[in-house]
Write an enzyme that holds these catalytic residues in place. Structure first.
Site, PDB file in Angstrom:
ATOM      1  N   HIS A  90     -49.084  36.250 -41.847  1.00 44.55           N
ATOM      2  CA  HIS A  90     -50.208  35.690 -42.610  1.00 44.55           C
ATOM      3  C   HIS A  90     -50.796  34.476 -41.908  1.00 44.55           C
ATOM      4  O   HIS A  90     -50.089  33.694 -41.278  1.00 44.55           O
ATOM      5  CB  HIS A  90     -49.810  35.378 -44.051  1.00 44.55           C
ATOM      6  CG  HIS A  90     -48.798  34.296 -44.240  1.00 44.55           C
ATOM      7  ND1 HIS A  90     -49.138  32.958 -44.372  1.00 44.55           N
ATOM      8  CD2 HIS A  90     -47.447  34.327 -44.342  1.00 44.55           C
ATOM      9  CE1 HIS A  90     -48.050  32.230 -44.553  1.00 44.55           C
ATOM     10  NE2 HIS A  90     -47.003  33.040 -44.531  1.00 44.55           N
TER      11      HIS A  90
ATOM     12  N   ASP B 219     -52.852  32.059 -43.470  1.00 38.78           N
ATOM     13  CA  ASP B 219     -53.062  30.853 -44.287  1.00 38.78           C
ATOM     14  C   ASP B 219     -51.827  29.965 -44.301  1.00 38.78           C
ATOM     15  O   ASP B 219     -50.712  30.413 -44.004  1.00 38.78           O
ATOM     16  CB  ASP B 219     -53.440  31.232 -45.717  1.00 38.78           C
ATOM     17  CG  ASP B 219     -52.301  31.933 -46.471  1.00 38.78           C
ATOM     18  OD1 ASP B 219     -51.687  32.851 -45.890  1.00 38.78           O
ATOM     19  OD2 ASP B 219     -52.020  31.552 -47.620  1.00 38.78           O
TER      20      ASP B 219
ATOM     21  N   ASP C 112     -45.341  28.286 -40.633  1.00 37.99           N
ATOM     22  CA  ASP C 112     -45.379  29.287 -41.700  1.00 37.99           C
ATOM     23  C   ASP C 112     -46.851  29.574 -42.015  1.00 37.99           C
ATOM     24  O   ASP C 112     -47.455  28.879 -42.805  1.00 37.99           O
ATOM     25  CB  ASP C 112     -44.650  28.749 -42.933  1.00 37.99           C
ATOM     26  CG  ASP C 112     -44.644  29.701 -44.107  1.00 37.99           C
ATOM     27  OD1 ASP C 112     -44.955  30.891 -43.925  1.00 37.99           O
ATOM     28  OD2 ASP C 112     -44.351  29.248 -45.233  1.00 37.99           O
TER      29      ASP C 112
ATOM     30  N   GLU D 265     -51.485  34.596 -48.405  1.00 38.82           N
ATOM     31  CA  GLU D 265     -50.101  34.905 -48.768  1.00 38.82           C
ATOM     32  C   GLU D 265     -49.478  33.762 -49.559  1.00 38.82           C
ATOM     33  O   GLU D 265     -48.703  33.995 -50.496  1.00 38.82           O
ATOM     34  CB  GLU D 265     -49.292  35.177 -47.492  1.00 38.82           C
ATOM     35  CG  GLU D 265     -47.895  35.744 -47.735  1.00 38.82           C
ATOM     36  CD  GLU D 265     -46.801  34.683 -47.817  1.00 38.82           C
ATOM     37  OE1 GLU D 265     -45.634  35.048 -48.046  1.00 38.82           O
ATOM     38  OE2 GLU D 265     -47.115  33.485 -47.670  1.00 38.82           O
ATOM     39  N   GLU D 266     -49.802  32.524 -49.193  1.00 39.12           N
ATOM     40  CA  GLU D 266     -49.174  31.367 -49.823  1.00 39.12           C
ATOM     41  C   GLU D 266     -49.555  31.202 -51.293  1.00 39.12           C
ATOM     42  O   GLU D 266     -48.880  30.495 -52.032  1.00 39.12           O
ATOM     43  CB  GLU D 266     -49.530  30.086 -49.056  1.00 39.12           C
ATOM     44  CG  GLU D 266     -49.007  30.035 -47.626  1.00 39.12           C
ATOM     45  CD  GLU D 266     -47.500  29.872 -47.553  1.00 39.12           C
ATOM     46  OE1 GLU D 266     -46.834  29.835 -48.604  1.00 39.12           O
ATOM     47  OE2 GLU D 266     -46.974  29.774 -46.430  1.00 39.12           O
TER      48      GLU D 266
ATOM     49  N   ASP E 159     -42.167  36.360 -40.597  1.00 40.61           N
ATOM     50  CA  ASP E 159     -42.466  35.245 -41.506  1.00 40.61           C
ATOM     51  C   ASP E 159     -41.171  34.586 -41.969  1.00 40.61           C
ATOM     52  O   ASP E 159     -40.979  34.325 -43.151  1.00 40.61           O
ATOM     53  CB  ASP E 159     -43.255  35.774 -42.713  1.00 40.61           C
ATOM     54  CG  ASP E 159     -43.772  34.666 -43.622  1.00 40.61           C
ATOM     55  OD1 ASP E 159     -43.796  33.505 -43.184  1.00 40.61           O
ATOM     56  OD2 ASP E 159     -44.149  34.979 -44.764  1.00 40.61           O
TER      57      ASP E 159
ATOM     58  N   HIS F 112     -43.773  23.916 -45.514  1.00 40.05           N
ATOM     59  CA  HIS F 112     -44.576  23.376 -46.622  1.00 40.05           C
ATOM     60  C   HIS F 112     -44.471  21.866 -46.757  1.00 40.05           C
ATOM     61  O   HIS F 112     -44.658  21.330 -47.849  1.00 40.05           O
ATOM     62  CB  HIS F 112     -44.199  24.026 -47.966  1.00 40.05           C
ATOM     63  CG  HIS F 112     -44.473  25.485 -48.033  1.00 40.05           C
ATOM     64  ND1 HIS F 112     -44.463  26.187 -49.229  1.00 40.05           N
ATOM     65  CD2 HIS F 112     -44.764  26.399 -47.072  1.00 40.05           C
ATOM     66  CE1 HIS F 112     -44.727  27.451 -48.988  1.00 40.05           C
ATOM     67  NE2 HIS F 112     -44.915  27.609 -47.682  1.00 40.05           N
TER      68      HIS F 112
END
Length: 404
Positions: free
Chosen positions: A81, A83, A139, A172-173, A195, A377
């Site tokens: 992903h 994003d 990520d 995705e997030e 991922d 994150h």
């Protein structure tokens, strides 16, 4: 050999932060900036069908190089992903490089990344960190860079491989990575998301996930004349949260332990809402957590009988183990590719979900592969370049293993 680090550093400079509670995909237009760059790069290495659609899904095909009389092999999909998490900004990322010799890592703004077991395993590695003011974006731009590099290697080197389909997804997030993923059009027989964390960590199991929205309706009146009349919805909502079991929260659980997570709360005297995540590895655990939540709401109602309390549930994704157990060859091929890359596989359960959770449920079996990042994150996120290169090697070996 294509330089995976150069690709990664180029990608993290492009902001792709997604946004929750937005009724469109992609949730942010900036994700198209990376999508268009990836299409250009894919076409530059010879994948002429590379394209991005109106929902920001990038797709391309690496054609098989097997002879016409070769035994047919499955079409393998590789997915990552684009994003990054909205929990912290991904704008103006200033990636820092260091040769790690052990100990804590001090970032430019004074933030300290404490040494842990993951860092200890990377002594002697080249690491990439942030400057402490943003997330890094490993990520999942590490996964994007690994796939791009592996595809370029397979294109340039004389290694046998079947047809490989590539897809880079948006959002995705925020839970919408597969909202417009067309499995039939994608055309893969199986797939792998890239991922994950450190090499060796392979995933064929995730949480089964449910969301609860608790709505409390109270009675609003002037506080000076409120006795016997007011019903404070914000107070009732707070009472529900306080009654949830404290030993079943994200901050008190690990491994295969389940949790209840009230993650968003807002309200006034007249109305309040609490959004809560229910996470367990099977339906029995989800039902037990649902009982705990409803029990807390029931106890709060006994204290505030005039309040109205409603709970609406939404299933989000299922444990992909349920379907992958029926396709052991998909896991066996990945295990073999990892070992061939010098990695000792460790099949672990993800305390979360991936695009593969939903894709597997919809009929495209999709386990998850490591990408070399850690502390996602947040500003303490870091990536081992050595491990990212191992991921590239694993993907190349995986394509070869499927032809054997």
């Amino acid at each position: 050999m294509p330089n995976v680090l150069e690709k990664f550093l180029r990608y993290v400079r492009i902001e792709t932060t997604s946004q929750a509670e937005v009724d469109r995909v992609p949730s942010t237009d900036c994700q198209f900036d990376l999508a268009r760059l990836l299409v250009e790069e894919l076409r530059a290495i010879g994948l002429d069908d590379a394209a991005v659609d109106e929902h920001c899904y990038v797709t391309a095909t690496l054609p098989s190089n097997l002879p016409p009389d070769a035994k047919p092999v499955p079409v393998v999909g590789l997915i990552a992903h684009m994003d990054t998490s909205p929990e912290i900004t991904g704008k103006n990322v200033q990636a820092q490089q260091l040769d790690y010799r052990g100990g804590d890592i001090a970032l430019l703004n004074g933030t300290i990344i404490p040494e842990d077991d993951a860092l200890k395993s990377c002594v002697g590695h080249r690491l990439i960190t942030t400057d402490g003011t943003t997330l890094l974006g490993a990520d999942d731009k590490a996964g994007v860079a690994a796939i791009m590099t592996a595809v370029e290697r397979l294109r340039n080197e004389n290694k046998p491989h079947g047809a490989i389909r590539i897809c880079f997804t948006p959002d995705e997030e925020v839970g919408n990575g597969t909202a417009f993923f067309n499995i039939e059009r994608f055309g893969a027989d199986l797939a792998y998301t890239v991922d994950g964390g450190l090499p060796g960590e392979l995933n064929c199991e995730t949480f089964t996930a449910r969301q609860a929205t608790i709505t409390v309706t109270g009675k609003e009146v002037h506080p000076g004349t409120a006795k016997g009349i007011m019903v404070n919805a914000a107070r009732v909502a707070s009472e529900i949260v306080a009654l949830l079991p404290k030993n079943e929260s994200p901050e008190t659980t690990e491994g295969r332990e389940s949790f209840l997570h009230p993650y968003q709360m807002e309200g006034t005297v007249g109305s309040a809402t609490v959004k809560t995540l229910l996470r367990g590895f099977d339906d029995r655990e989800l039902e037990r957590l649902q009982f705990e939540l409803e029990n807390a709401a029931s106890q709060a109602h006994e204290s505030f009988p005039e309040a109205e309390i409603d709970i609406v549930y939404k299933d989000q994704y299922r444990n992909m183990r349920e379907k992958l157990e029926n396709r052991p060859e998909i896991l066996a091929k990945l295990d073999a590719a990892a070992r061939r890359s010098g990695v000792q596989p460790q099949w672990t359960a993800i305390r979360g979900g991936t695009d593969g959770s939903r894709l597997t449920e919809l009929g495209l079996p999709t386990p998850n592969i490591y990408a070399g990042g850690h502390n996602f994150h947040g500003p303490m996120e870091w990536l081992s370049v050595d491990h990212l290169e191992t991921t590239v090697e694993t993907l190349v070996n995986l394509a070869v293993v499927w032809t054997e």
